[in-house]
Design an enzyme around this catalytic site. Sequence first.
Site, PDB file in Angstrom:
ATOM      1  N   HIS A   5       0.823  -1.206   0.000  1.00 11.51           N
ATOM      2  CA  HIS A   5       0.000   0.000   0.000  1.00 11.51           C
ATOM      3  C   HIS A   5       0.863   1.264   0.000  1.00 11.51           C
ATOM      4  CE1 HIS A   5      -4.011   1.802   0.974  1.00 11.51           C
ATOM      5  NE2 HIS A   5      -3.206   2.828   1.196  1.00 11.51           N
TER       6      HIS A   5
ATOM      7  N   GLU B 171      -8.020   7.841  -5.160  1.00 10.70           N
ATOM      8  CA  GLU B 171      -7.596   6.770  -4.259  1.00 10.70           C
ATOM      9  C   GLU B 171      -8.585   5.624  -4.354  1.00 10.70           C
ATOM     10  OE1 GLU B 171      -5.549   5.658  -2.202  1.00 10.70           O
ATOM     11  OE2 GLU B 171      -4.225   7.229  -1.471  1.00 10.70           O
TER      12      GLU B 171
ATOM     13  N   HIS C 289     -10.475   2.532  -1.854  1.00 12.27           N
ATOM     14  CA  HIS C 289     -10.696   2.063  -0.492  1.00 12.27           C
ATOM     15  C   HIS C 289     -11.497   0.777  -0.561  1.00 12.27           C
ATOM     16  CE1 HIS C 289     -10.696   3.711   3.839  1.00 12.27           C
ATOM     17  NE2 HIS C 289      -9.478   3.511   3.428  1.00 12.27           N
TER      18      HIS C 289
ATOM     19  N   GLN D 177     -11.972   2.092   9.651  1.00 19.41           N
ATOM     20  CA  GLN D 177     -11.908   3.390  10.301  1.00 19.41           C
ATOM     21  C   GLN D 177     -13.311   3.981  10.389  1.00 19.41           C
ATOM     22  OE1 GLN D 177     -10.393   2.976   7.172  1.00 19.41           O
ATOM     23  NE2 GLN D 177      -8.205   3.300   7.402  1.00 19.41           N
TER      24      GLN D 177
ATOM     25  N   GLU E  98      -4.903   4.307  12.261  1.00 18.63           N
ATOM     26  CA  GLU E  98      -5.330   5.101  11.105  1.00 18.63           C
ATOM     27  C   GLU E  98      -6.580   5.895  11.428  1.00 18.63           C
ATOM     28  OE1 GLU E  98      -5.281   2.565   7.627  1.00 18.63           O
ATOM     29  OE2 GLU E  98      -3.207   2.015   8.003  1.00 18.63           O
ATOM     30  N   SER E  99      -6.681   6.350  12.653  1.00 15.29           N
ATOM     31  CA  SER E  99      -7.790   7.234  13.020  1.00 15.29           C
ATOM     32  C   SER E  99      -7.848   8.380  12.028  1.00 15.29           C
ATOM     33  CB  SER E  99      -7.574   7.792  14.428  1.00 15.29           C
ATOM     34  OG  SER E  99      -7.762   6.776  15.376  1.00 15.29           O
TER      35      SER E  99
ATOM     36  N   ASP F  27      -4.045   7.522 -13.159  1.00 14.33           N
ATOM     37  CA  ASP F  27      -4.294   6.090 -13.306  1.00 14.33           C
ATOM     38  C   ASP F  27      -4.611   5.493 -11.944  1.00 14.33           C
ATOM     39  OD1 ASP F  27      -1.192   6.562 -12.991  1.00 14.33           O
ATOM     40  OD2 ASP F  27      -1.590   4.583 -12.174  1.00 14.33           O
TER      41      ASP F  27
END
Lengths: 971, 271
Positions: A236, A305, A307, A462, A532-533, A722
């Site tokens: 990642h 992005e 998710h 999250q 990852e708050s 991309d």
Amino acid sequence: MICRIEIKDKDGIFDAAGHGVLRDIADMGVASVVDVRVVQVFILEGDFSLPDADRIARELLVDPVAQDYRITGKPVAEPFVVSSAVRSRVAEVAYNPGVMDPVETTTLKGIADMRVAGIKSVRTARQFVIGGTVSDKEFELIKDKALMNKLIQHAVKDPADSFRTVVLDRVTKAVPAVAVVPLKGLSAKKLTALAACGQLYLNANEMKAIQAHFDGKGRAPTDIELETIAQTWSEHCHHKTFRGDIRYTVKHKGKAKTELIQNLLKNTIVKATTTLNKSWCVSVFHDNAGIVKFDNEYNMCFKAETHNHPSALEPFGGANTGVGGVIRDILGTGLGAKPVCNTDIFCFAPPDFPADKLPAGVLHPKRVMKGVVSGVRDYGNKMGIPTVNGAVCFHEHFVGNPLVFCGTIGLIPKGKDKKAARKGDLVVVAGGRTGRDGIHGATFSSGELTHESEVVSSGAVQIGNPIEEKKVLDVLMQARDQGLFTALTDCGAGGLSSAVGEMGEVLGARVDLDKVPLKYQGLHYTEIWISESQERMVMAVSPSKIATLKALFASENVELAVIGTYTGTGRLELYYHAVRVCDLDMSFMHGGIPKIAKEAVWAEPRHKEPKFACPADLLPKLEEVLADYNVCSKEAIIRRYDHEVQGGSVVKPLVGPACDGPSDASVIRPRLDSKKGIAVSNGINPRFGLIDPYWMAGSVIDEAIRQIVAVGGDIPTIAILDNFCWGNPDKPDRLGGLVRAAKGCHDFAVAYATPFISGKDSFYNEYTDKGRSIAIPGTLLISAMAIVSDVAKAVTMDFKKAGSLIYAVGKTYDELGGSVYFKTFGALGNAVPQVRPAEALAAYTALAGAIRRGLVLAAHDCSEGGLAVALAEMAFAGGFGANAILGAVPFEGTARRDDTVLFSESNSRFLVEVDPSRQKAFAQAMAGVPVGLIGRVQQAPELFVYGLKDNLCLKAKVHALKETWKKPLQF
Amino acid sequence: MPQKVRVLVLRTAGTNCNVETAFAFTHGGAVVDEVHLERVFAGEVKLADYHILALPGGFSYGDDIASGRIFANELRLRLGKDIARFIDDKKLIIGICNGFQILVKAGILPGPFAPEASGQQTVTLTNNDSGKFEDRWTYLKVEGHSVWTRGLKDVIYIPVAHGEGKFIPANDQLMKALAANGQVAFRYVCADGARGGYPHNPNGAVDDVAGITDATGRILGLMPHPERHFHFTQHPFWTRLKAEGGHDRAALGDGAQIFANGINYVKENLL
């Protein structure tokens, strides 16, 4: 005391929440429920009186016009609402201890405003009264799947729970001892097992490199050091596949040819941009987002992005924080950009997927879709960022791994695009507090999902709080303009570990983890470091500016803490209550990862070629294509997004006099006092990739570009992004397809002179069920943006006037491979649409000139469903009819049939509407480009299409076609 | 030097239509300050220095508990006297979307406002019947006698974007009184001005009410967003209107007049 305030809608007031739950239950296939009522519950605890509680209820919690309430001090058997059904069951859902519920915080604020003292805590819950004869099994299913998200909520078993003080588990005041993880002498097998057990997702080579590094230092790594390396080296964060070595073998007609690719990214995507060397590219590939020129005062930046993994487990939360995350990318670009629009693209399994065929542990695609859409709606709308563009694709193989792409465009003042922390600057974290949410997100997304993921990786989900991020946005822009920080980045995957690690890559940093503001006590120092708050930003601040920055943030109630210093030692040193828990060389963290050589194989697949005669009447086929989930109206989704906030809307996602026509690109005017706009579009087509990822890449680049052209965007300003979503890149066949797609990206970006300015990849989109691995179709999303120099010259796709001329621009080929038309025959085919960039660019340039000169009334690109769908959409969007002659459509190839001309999905084509008075000027503008005058717009809302032998091959009522197209996706 | 019309656009956590609302007033020549509520609490900015108070759209405090509730309580409990004085001074207030929800929940609309009285809210804006947030364009019939709606066409076209916009009065008598007093400023209608059900009325509002005023007409609240039909190019089918001719590219949208009315009222009455 503890008291419970229950609130319900008054009799006669429509219970919208209950009704929504009822629909969700029906969607799950449970038919026995006839009505659902919802009771909102607030539980107050502290030192206060009953009249205080009553006042809080009346003035803060209850709507006096629409709601009733009751206050209780002990469990009451009778529920507050009575179901209209004879039988009913009651379920109450509350947040798990430690999970942050924004409503609780807001309620405490509201109570403080009322100057009521003594309230120590507020908890919320929702009670559902489910009416109907519901079996135990159905009731459990409803609770699990419709009423709560088990990762953050639970069903209350004992009514007395409300009246008990909540004690957080794992709360410990003691400072934990530093734990070391001995690696010395461990075999590769043991190292791998250790990595797996710690959810590190590191392979044997990587573990060995770590072992060697610490052997050289003569000590074992601490737990947090190992975690930090795992975060930094995760797929990642590090993009190992794209940056590593690949041995790429092409197998063709029994022969194999192998080449070694060192760094796929550099040799394809980045190379295209380098070759093109555009002067308007301000900053590409090295920041959160790519930055290009907008006007004399501002630049614009764009990032998309994915998710996917979190959205598979918890669709609302996953998509919600996906949007929040990409917005933070923009906030953290340069010294901070202001988001001006969002674009969201999803891939799901079809919503009518048979429930009994679902793999174990997988949510039904309809639930995934509803959750994802709600999550995007919640975050985007609350941030006040218009969601102006998107797409939704459907394919069965997205069943275990839905794809959620979130993109954001921002504006950034010139001169604010560079950042660099300086030695002695303070490490500052601002925004949300840190909790246990989102542990291991970066590493978790670097592995495949299984039916156990729901349990094992629950911490990876999250929880978003868009209002917190909006507060950060508001105050951050002021701090930027006042020059209060030297560097800035978002806390995304890997949390502080990644953010501080990146910003201190050269200088090194020291962080005191006990200074990080926490949501609740009891976090281990490693959890603080990798959590990852959401809604957190990290800044580098000169000690001379810190007081001003603190005051500014405090003035808008945004929390900020100094947690360390950029040291200049080149080391990452972490302390917890003055004990050093981590001491890593930045150079090892960022440069120590062993290069891996992966195997990639590409062998052209052969799919069955469908053979059938051209149907004489093509209306049933057109109806089938229009009703395909990939083609049909997405209005139900679009309307749930605020696509007009910020006031810059010019070409909306829905156009035409009934506001329901499907726009190509969207156009916004980001500065209300300027006529300059931004066009934004996307191209995506996983079905083409099943035939050939190279041509998929070409096709989706072409699609994104031609949509920009269709609305009047300036071709020489098009910049693209991309996003690759692929299966497991450790499997040679998956990686072979990826290489081919990346090569396509390079070739067509260069050919069209459209540089990539940023990108992202997401791998391991595979789901293992009973030993069988389901991979998604390798999917490439291309997002594009361009400048529109005068928004008042933009064009939309709806027919405008009866009597207008209809032109087909660009050649149609016999390219039905991967088409929706073939899909209606249950086939994929092989003749995937190709791209002929020289021809296409000539047509685009000519058409753009015609649009600029005001010669075009409407333009629509031909994509899924081909010319037939484009024509139908233009007609029903405008409320007009049309006639068309297929013989006039420019065509090349031998298999010329009515259905091929109508449904081929050849690239680089448009239908264009021109006023008869402009016929000559249009013809001149398009000189040298394959153009055919195929028909006219008619007042009567009917479509007549004449085939190659002048046969009437399609006759339809436009309104009926519209209904067919609008019906499938309503929810 | 002539005095300027001064507009206070008040924002807090979650407000998100402040920029375009400010733009609409600035375009008309007003001096506009976008100010965070905390600065007013702190006394750095005084309500009394302004002629128009604008409460823009958004999700103040996340609309947690209920839309506009926290902001409404803050206006009533922490700025109540200043608001009452502002109203007494015959100054103007406009609340759009979340701003309307705030005005209603603070008891400022339909009024009369009495800050010390608790629980004086007499109408509400609650969950849409569709149970969903929806962004769509609505035709509004202009009624009443507010300074804000002077010179508007009979039917104007403006978008809504909300999940809690269903207007409900406490009882029928109140509804009748509001209509009789001319306090209903806008009703959702079809393009031809006739009443229609969903989606013309996007939220199920009682009697299709989209916006109301206080008895003086100087305080206006409405769910639709006039600042989103300020430029002609915000119209959802401006390209169609342009093709049909008669389009002046400098023309403003239907919502622009509302902001101009506010500015003109101040010029005529308060300067």
